[in-house]
Design a protein around this motif. Structure first.
Motif, short mmCIF file in Angstrom:
data_model
loop_
_atom_site.label_atom_id
_atom_site.label_comp_id
_atom_site.label_asym_id
_atom_site.label_seq_id
_atom_site.Cartn_x
_atom_site.Cartn_y
_atom_site.Cartn_z
N PRO A 162 57.18 4.26 -25.78
CA PRO A 162 56.62 4.23 -24.43
C PRO A 162 57.37 3.18 -23.61
N THR A 163 57.47 3.42 -22.33
CA THR A 163 58.16 2.48 -21.44
C THR A 163 57.15 1.96 -20.42
N PRO A 164 57.55 0.96 -19.62
CA PRO A 164 56.64 0.48 -18.56
C PRO A 164 56.23 1.57 -17.57
N LEU A 165 56.93 2.71 -17.60
CA LEU A 165 56.57 3.80 -16.69
C LEU A 165 55.17 4.34 -16.97
N THR A 166 54.64 4.05 -18.17
CA THR A 166 53.28 4.51 -18.50
C THR A 166 52.21 3.63 -17.87
N ARG A 167 52.61 2.50 -17.28
CA ARG A 167 51.65 1.65 -16.59
C ARG A 167 51.49 2.16 -15.16
N LYS A 168 50.30 2.57 -14.79
CA LYS A 168 50.08 3.28 -13.53
C LYS A 168 50.51 2.47 -12.32
N HIS A 169 50.21 1.16 -12.32
CA HIS A 169 50.55 0.36 -11.14
C HIS A 169 52.05 0.21 -10.99
N LEU A 170 52.79 0.18 -12.14
CA LEU A 170 54.23 0.07 -12.06
C LEU A 170 54.86 1.40 -11.66
N LYS A 172 53.58 3.45 -9.66
CA LYS A 172 53.39 3.54 -8.21
C LYS A 172 54.46 2.73 -7.48
N THR A 173 54.79 1.55 -8.02
CA THR A 173 55.84 0.72 -7.43
C THR A 173 57.15 1.50 -7.37
N ILE A 174 57.47 2.17 -8.48
CA ILE A 174 58.72 2.95 -8.56
C ILE A 174 58.67 4.12 -7.59
N SER A 175 57.55 4.83 -7.54
CA SER A 175 57.41 5.97 -6.64
C SER A 175 57.56 5.53 -5.18
N ASP A 176 56.97 4.40 -4.84
CA ASP A 176 57.06 3.89 -3.46
C ASP A 176 58.51 3.59 -3.11
N ARG A 253 69.90 -14.30 -15.14
CA ARG A 253 70.02 -15.13 -16.33
C ARG A 253 68.68 -15.57 -16.89
N LYS A 254 67.64 -15.50 -16.07
CA LYS A 254 66.31 -15.87 -16.55
C LYS A 254 65.52 -14.62 -16.89
N ARG A 255 64.75 -14.70 -17.96
CA ARG A 255 63.88 -13.58 -18.32
C ARG A 255 62.82 -13.39 -17.24
N MET A 256 62.58 -12.15 -16.89
CA MET A 256 61.56 -11.82 -15.90
C MET A 256 60.39 -11.14 -16.59
N SER A 257 59.25 -11.15 -15.93
CA SER A 257 58.14 -10.32 -16.42
C SER A 257 58.52 -8.87 -16.20
N ALA A 258 57.84 -7.97 -16.91
CA ALA A 258 58.12 -6.54 -16.75
C ALA A 258 57.93 -6.12 -15.30
N GLU A 259 56.91 -6.66 -14.67
CA GLU A 259 56.61 -6.30 -13.28
C GLU A 259 57.77 -6.71 -12.36
N GLU A 260 58.27 -7.93 -12.54
CA GLU A 260 59.37 -8.42 -11.71
C GLU A 260 60.65 -7.62 -11.95
#
Length: 367
Positions: A162-170, A172-176, A253-260
């Motif tokens: 599974p990828t972060p695409l299964t998270r509904k709020h994310l 939506k971010t991609i769709s927007d 160079r810095k690790r980001m959260s999945a959301e970022e």
């Protein structure tokens, strides 16, 4: 009970969430080296309750007990030499082990001028494969390379993560972002990590013809080969700056959260992956979903994998002969097609069914 050996990767949060939500917590345990008070642990696993699947450290006594007690053990990518040593010294455990191959864990065999630890790791993998019960691949052609290189004789299985695409709020971010007019500046993502297999220098040379145009290069370099990824990243940045100038080069160079990270990826117009092996498939999935044009090498397992799915992808070698307009051109129809295909492959119900098959297959002989 199934034991999962899984490091802190871009797949971990979503895979743990899938197993924790849709499978019994009594039948699974995760092994991860992070301490529970580590911010990264909380970002991946959250704050656990008694009803959640337990997470143990490999240095704990419970790790040894559960390794013996478990019905099956899954290596989610095999990179940790300590695990290799542990199981090589106890080969009777390997018949119930399933190595989910991620790419870098088998294509490391191709590397020239290996360090001593890398040579030892490759030898240990050869020994492991004499006794290994199961191997699971994410791309079909990886299995042929694995079988030829390591002499595996066990059962072959297939799956996807599974990828972060299964998270509904994310999602939506991609769709927007898919529907946003991004303007004239072209955002290009090059590779996924500070590993030499991304072949950044060759990719930058290919793009050098376009340095006068309005573009920005985003280069993820926050992780890579343990011993040299920082030094390698420095070289990539210096080389990119020498061609395009600092104002057009955006190293990550810095690790980001999945959301970022997803917010960043979803703003890309083009993804360019000059990898000579399977890698970056999570990044590519998000790029497809957000409407980016993808360039890949045609001599990798990823190329045939995406072609078989029906994705529209472009040969990285074609860049040599393209104008900047041809390089960037990507019509709406192809955007929608790629998003539709990737949604089919990342659908949560399909993922649940894939892993249910894996879990049943590797435990059936011990039930």
């Amino acid at each position: 009970m199934i034991m999962h050996l899984m490091g802190a990767t871009m797949y971990t949060k979503d895979f743990y969430s899938l197993v924790n939500t849709y499978f019994s917590n009594e039948n699974h345990v995760f092994v991860n080296n992070l301490r529970s008070n580590d911010p990264q642990f909380k970002a991946i696993f959250g704050i656990l309750s008694d009803s959640d699947i337990p997470i143990i450290r490999p240095s704990s006594l419970r790790f040894i007990k559960d390794a013996y007690k478990s019905d099956a053990i899954i290596f989610h990518g095999l990179f940790n030499i300590k695990y290799m040593i542990f199981f090589t010294l106890q080969p009777w455990l390997l018949k119930k082990c399933n190595w989910v191959i991620w790419g870098g864990d088998i294509y490391a065999r191709k590397k020239k001028n290996k360090k001593l630890t890398e040579k030892v790791a490759e030898h240990l993998k050869l020994v492991l494969c004499r006794y290994l019960g199961y191997a699971t691949t994410l791309a079909d052609e990886d299995f042929r390379y694995f079988q030829d290189g390591y002499g595996f004789k066990g059962t072959h299985l297939k799956t996807k993560y599974p990828t972060p695409l299964t998270r509904k709020h994310l999602d939506k971010t991609i769709s927007d972002n898919l529907s946003v007019n991004r303007g004239h500046q072209i955002n290009i993502m090059i590779g996924n990590s500070a590993t030499e297999t991304n072949q950044h220098f060759q990719a930058l040379d290919l793009l050098s013809r376009f340095r006068v145009y309005d573009l920005k290069l985003f280069i993820p370099l926050s992780y890579g080969d343990r011993d040299n990824f920082l030094a390698y990243g420095d070289k990539v940045i210096a080389y990119a700056n020498s061609i395009f100038g600092e104002e057009k080069v955006k190293p990550i160079r810095k690790r980001m959260s999945a959301e970022e990270y997803i917010e960043l990826i979803s703003q890309m117009d083009i993804g360019l992956f000059n990898c000579n092996r399977q890698q970056a498939m999570g990044n590519i999935a998000i790029l497809f979903a957000s409407g980016a044009k993808i360039y890949l090498r045609s001599d990798t397992t990823m190329w045939s994998n995406y072609k078989e799915r029906g994705n529209i992808i472009y040969n990285i070698e074609d860049i040599k002969h393209q104008s900047f307009e041809e390089f960037c051109q990507y019509d709406r129809e192809n955007q929608v097609r790629n998003r539709t295909v990737i949604e089919q492959y990342t659908n949560i119900n399909i993922n649940i069914e894939r892993w249910k098959i894996i879990f049943n297959e590797i435990t059936q002989q011990r039930h």
